[in-house]
Design a protein around this motif. Structure first.
Motif, PDB file in Angstrom:
ATOM      1  N   ARG A  83      12.146   4.015   1.575  1.00 30.99           N
ATOM      2  CA  ARG A  83      11.763   5.390   1.250  1.00 30.99           C
ATOM      3  C   ARG A  83      10.375   5.662   1.812  1.00 30.99           C
ATOM      4  O   ARG A  83       9.501   4.789   1.801  1.00 30.99           O
TER       5      ARG A  83
ATOM      6  N   HIS B  60       6.214   3.907   4.660  1.00 32.83           N
ATOM      7  CA  HIS B  60       7.466   3.476   4.053  1.00 32.83           C
ATOM      8  C   HIS B  60       7.248   2.372   3.025  1.00 32.83           C
ATOM      9  O   HIS B  60       6.395   1.500   3.194  1.00 32.83           O
TER      10      HIS B  60
ATOM     11  N   HIS C  70      13.424   8.680   5.930  1.00 32.15           N
ATOM     12  CA  HIS C  70      13.291   7.582   4.973  1.00 32.15           C
ATOM     13  C   HIS C  70      13.746   6.249   5.566  1.00 32.15           C
ATOM     14  O   HIS C  70      13.258   5.193   5.156  1.00 32.15           O
TER      15      HIS C  70
END
Length: 280
Positions: free
Chosen positions: A148, A131, A32
């Motif tokens: 994330r 992302h 992440h």
């Protein structure tokens, strides 16, 4: 060379199969906090060489599902770790990015004094696996990052809803939980009825691309005081909606107002009188 043939050759050679990628070049192990070429370019362009706090040092958290049900409407929540806004401990601005979208800078939120806590919820389009990031700038000038990885795609080419074109531009406020007692932040939501066409959607009847037409800005106020100024583009989902927290007056009155402009320079307005519930 096909994936199966490559695996067979690696097995014959006694070498382990790579665990860093899945079929189609997608990552099997999600990072992440990982980088990308797109993020490297955006960081340099938007923030230069300014330091950006990450991990446990960051004062912001991005909440996004790893797998969303629909790429054109991915729920996103931005949560400050500072708590309520206070002088010397307040968020001044958020920049929301989707690395691999055609227009990766989805939204910039400039936060005003009428916001009680710099917590926001919305929905974004995500075009391909990659992302999503939020960068918070605090009132001391420091930058804080949360990111994330999202496994969803197709959000920028999904066909929009054309059920009620006559409603385009209607701007509505609502209080999902009603007015909170004095001293408690009250959740509110502003929604603009708008297709937010990306320019990448195909008209299923004419088989031609629908021209881009999307909300560019929302200026929200409470009793004339700034809640937030939002600059955005088609990375925000159809019928853009933003949930926020504000502190109502002690008497429970006052007025929420928003001014909206889209990419065709059309302007819309909407408001809500808290005392009477009247919508304008």
């Amino acid at each position: 060379m096909s994936l199966l043939r490559r695996h067979a050759l690696l097995a014959l050679a006694g070498l382990p199969l790579a665990a860093s990628a899945a079929p189609g070049g997608l990552p099997a192990v999600i990072d992440h906090d990982g980088g990308s070429p797109e993020w490297d370019r955006l960081r340099a362009k938007l923030f230069g060489d300014r330091p950006i706090a990450t991990g446990a040092d960051s004062q912001v958290q991005l909440v996004v599902p790893l797998r969303a049900a629909y790429g054109a409407s991915v729920p996103v929540k931005i949560v400050p770790r500072l708590g309520d806004q206070a002088p010397g401990r307040a968020v001044r601005r958020y920049t929301l990015l989707v690395d691999k979208n055609p227009s990766p800078v989805a939204a910039t939120l400039t936060i005003g004094p009428a916001i009680a806590r710099a917590e926001f919820e919305t929905r974004l389009r995500v075009d391909e696996y990659g992302h999503m990031r939020v960068i918070a700038e605090l009132d001391d000038g420091s930058l804080h990052l949360s990111s994330r990885y999202v496994k969803v795609s197709g959000g920028c080419s999904a066909p929009p809803n054309r059920d009620a074109p006559q409603l385009i531009g209607q701007t509505r406020f609502k209080l999902p939980e009603g007015l909170k007692p004095a001293g408690q932040p009250t959740p509110a939501e502003v929604t603009v009825i708008h297709p937010n066409d990306t320019g990448f959607e195909l008209n299923q009847v004419t088989v031609m691309y629908i021209p881009p037409h999307f909300v560019r800005s929302i200026r929200a106020r409470y009793d004339g005081r700034l809640l937030f100024d939002l600059d955005c583009d088609f990375s925000v989902s159809e019928n853009p909606s933003w949930r926020f927290l504000f502190q109502p007056r002690a008497d429970g009155g006052g007025r929420l107002e928003a001014e909206v402009e889209d990419s065709k320079e059309q302007r819309f307005r909407g408001g809500l009188d808290l005392a009477t519930g009247a919508i304008a």
